[in-house]
Design a protein around this motif. Sequence first.
Motif, PDB file in Angstrom:
ATOM      1  N   THR A 138      32.248  39.439  32.109  1.00  0.00           N
ATOM      2  CA  THR A 138      33.418  38.797  31.508  1.00  0.00           C
ATOM      3  C   THR A 138      33.998  39.713  30.438  1.00  0.00           C
ATOM      4  O   THR A 138      33.278  40.277  29.622  1.00  0.00           O
ATOM      5  N   GLU A 178      37.478  36.902  44.402  1.00  0.00           N
ATOM      6  CA  GLU A 178      38.518  36.508  43.465  1.00  0.00           C
ATOM      7  C   GLU A 178      38.118  36.835  42.029  1.00  0.00           C
ATOM      8  O   GLU A 178      36.939  36.776  41.665  1.00  0.00           O
ATOM      9  N   VAL A 179      39.109  37.173  41.225  1.00  0.00           N
ATOM     10  CA  VAL A 179      38.926  37.417  39.799  1.00  0.00           C
ATOM     11  C   VAL A 179      39.827  36.452  39.043  1.00  0.00           C
ATOM     12  O   VAL A 179      40.995  36.272  39.392  1.00  0.00           O
ATOM     13  N   ASN A 180      39.288  35.808  38.017  1.00  0.00           N
ATOM     14  CA  ASN A 180      40.038  34.842  37.213  1.00  0.00           C
ATOM     15  C   ASN A 180      40.585  35.497  35.953  1.00  0.00           C
ATOM     16  O   ASN A 180      39.924  36.327  35.328  1.00  0.00           O
ATOM     17  N   ARG A 185      34.699  36.344  36.802  1.00  0.00           N
ATOM     18  CA  ARG A 185      34.549  35.937  38.207  1.00  0.00           C
ATOM     19  C   ARG A 185      34.155  34.460  38.268  1.00  0.00           C
ATOM     20  O   ARG A 185      32.983  34.109  38.371  1.00  0.00           O
ATOM     21  N   ASP A 218      31.973  32.898  41.162  1.00  0.00           N
ATOM     22  CA  ASP A 218      30.514  33.020  41.133  1.00  0.00           C
ATOM     23  C   ASP A 218      29.880  32.433  39.877  1.00  0.00           C
ATOM     24  O   ASP A 218      28.743  31.957  39.924  1.00  0.00           O
ATOM     25  N   ARG A 229      44.211  33.249  39.552  1.00  0.00           N
ATOM     26  CA  ARG A 229      43.222  34.030  40.285  1.00  0.00           C
ATOM     27  C   ARG A 229      43.910  35.162  41.044  1.00  0.00           C
ATOM     28  O   ARG A 229      45.050  35.005  41.494  1.00  0.00           O
ATOM     29  N   ILE A 269      43.033  38.519  43.921  1.00  0.00           N
ATOM     30  CA  ILE A 269      42.076  39.088  44.869  1.00  0.00           C
ATOM     31  C   ILE A 269      42.676  40.347  45.484  1.00  0.00           C
ATOM     32  O   ILE A 269      43.888  40.418  45.714  1.00  0.00           O
TER      33      ILE A 269
END
Length: 223
Positions: free
Chosen positions: A3, A124-126, A165, A168, A188, A190
């Motif tokens: 993070t 995906e990435v937040n 992420r 996860d 999000r 990707i």
Amino acid sequence: MTTQILDYDKERYDFRGLISDYIGTESLEDLTTRYADEADRQGNSLYKNMEQSPVFQRMYAGLNGPEGEAFYALYRRFIREVVRPQFDEPIYYQAKPSHRILFADVPGQSRFHRDRDYGHAPGEVNFLVVQTKAAGHNAMWIESEEGKGDYRPLELEVGQYGKFRGVDLSHGARANDTGHSRVSFDFRVIRQSDAPERYRRGPAAGREGNPVRDNALSFVRCA
């Protein structure tokens, strides 16, 4: 990916100013829910109760009206200029971000989750962008590693954003006892090579009739 907390130019990307206009106040930290009825909301999630607040609905009325295009134009520019350079190939990104107001007086339950629990794709990435300071129990809380459960607050100032992420890592909101509301939006992203077919078909693909879920699963491409 761990993070991260990153900076952006809050004057060039004045999301706070636009959201303040839609709500009708510059004192975003002092927002209250002010429900019109006396329904018992203790069993609901914090976010469900948030969405039923007149203040939240007023914000979305602005976002969904003609004046809302100013926000979405700025959001698309933020994607192109700030987010896209962080990836080594074209991306798909959430067409419209999800907005949150974690009111200081909102009732309800904290419900932690991983985004894959709701159909989101691996890879995906937040991103979380705040329009008010986020600290302590008005911040988002995230575990450091999958399954570790060692939740810590993602503490941010206006002009910062978080990157993590969420597909996860378990994350969520706690009951806000800080006396200050947190206003933010999240989305999000990707990589194109990881994007599932549903995302590639665009925002109209696979709509299920649930506005919150449909919005979270509607992606567009940024070359």
